[in-house]
Write an enzyme that holds these catalytic residues in place. Structure first.
Site, PDB file in Angstrom:
ATOM      1  N   ASP A  20      -2.604   4.391   7.386  1.00 49.12           N
ATOM      2  CA  ASP A  20      -3.011   5.583   8.129  1.00 49.12           C
ATOM      3  C   ASP A  20      -3.592   5.184   9.487  1.00 49.12           C
ATOM      4  O   ASP A  20      -2.857   5.013  10.447  1.00 49.12           O
ATOM      5  CB  ASP A  20      -4.014   6.373   7.285  1.00 49.12           C
ATOM      6  N   ASP A  41       0.854  -1.183   0.000  1.00 47.06           N
ATOM      7  CA  ASP A  41       0.000   0.000   0.000  1.00 47.06           C
ATOM      8  C   ASP A  41       0.893   1.237   0.000  1.00 47.06           C
ATOM      9  O   ASP A  41       2.078   1.151   0.325  1.00 47.06           O
ATOM     10  CB  ASP A  41      -0.935   0.013   1.207  1.00 47.06           C
ATOM     11  N   ASP A  42       0.321   2.362  -0.382  1.00 47.63           N
ATOM     12  CA  ASP A  42       1.092   3.602  -0.375  1.00 47.63           C
ATOM     13  C   ASP A  42       1.217   4.167   1.028  1.00 47.63           C
ATOM     14  O   ASP A  42       2.251   4.712   1.397  1.00 47.63           O
ATOM     15  CB  ASP A  42       0.479   4.636  -1.330  1.00 47.63           C
TER      16      ASP A  42
END
Length: 167
Positions: free
Chosen positions: A104, A100-101
Site C-alpha cells: 500500500d 504479501d497480499d
C-alpha cells in the site's frame, strides 16, 4: 460510506484471490529457485500458502509487523516477530521470496526489504505509493482504493454504484 468511497471499493472473492495468487505464481515461476518464502503477516499468509504449493517451496517463515493506526492513517510500525536468522542466512535474503497480499504505502515493505535486501518481493496487489518496492505483482489499484479481501467479507447486498439503477 458515501458514494465516492464506495466507488473505490475493490471487493475480492475467494475464487478471484485464488486465481490472482496462481497468476502471481506463474509470474514468479521463471524468477529462479526460491529456497524459502517469508510471508508478511497477516495478509501474506494465504497467498504464501498458495504460492508455496504452486512453486514447490516447503519452507515458509513469517515476519509479523503491526501498524497501529485508526484506519485513516497508517501509524508507527512494530516488528512483533522477526524473521528466523536460520532462514535469512548470510546472503541478505538471496533466494528468498517475500509475499504479501497488498503493498500500500510501502512502509511495511521498506521494513522487510531492509531485513532481506536481496530477496524477491512479490505482492498480489499494489498501490502506486508502494509499487516500486515490489518486484512482481498481479494487479495495481489506485491509492484511494480500498481492497476488501475475502477474509474481511460476508455475503450481503451491495448497492449499485449509480443511484439511477432503481426501478
Amino acid at each position: 460510506m458515501d458514494n465516492q468511497q464506495q466507488s473505490k471499493a475493490f471487493p475480492v472473492s475467494w475464487d478471484q484471490f485464488h486465481r490472482d495468487c496462481r497468476a502471481l505464481s506463474w509470474r514468479l515461476a521463471d524468477k529462479g529457485e526460491f529456497t524459502a518464502i517469508v510471508a508478511i503477516t497477516r495478509g501474506g499468509l494465504v497467498p504464501a500458502g498458495i504460492i508455496a504449493r504452486e512453486l514447490g517451496v516447503r519452507t515458509i517463515e513469517t515476519v509479523c509487523i503491526a501498524s497501529y493506526h485508526d484506519y485513516d492513517d497508517q501509524g508507527e510500525l512494530k516488528v512483533i516477530k522477526p524473521i528466523d536468522p536460520k532462514v535469512v542466512g548470510s546472503e541478505g535474503g538471496e533466494g528468498i521470496l517475500i509475499i504479501d497480499d497488498l503493498v500500500d504505502t510501502g512502509k511495511t515493505a521498506r521494513v522487510v526489504r531492509e531485513m532481506l535486501p536481496k530477496a524477491h518481493f512479490a505482492s498480489v496487489y499494489a498501490k502506486p505509493m508502494g509499487r516500486d518496492l515490489a518486484d512482481t505483482i498481479v494487479t495495481e489499484v489506485s491509492q484511494d482504493t480500498w481492497v476488501y479481501f475475502p477474509w474481511d467479507l460476508s455475503m450481503q447486498f451491495q448497492p449499485p454504484i449509480s443511484k439511477d439503477t432503481a426501478g
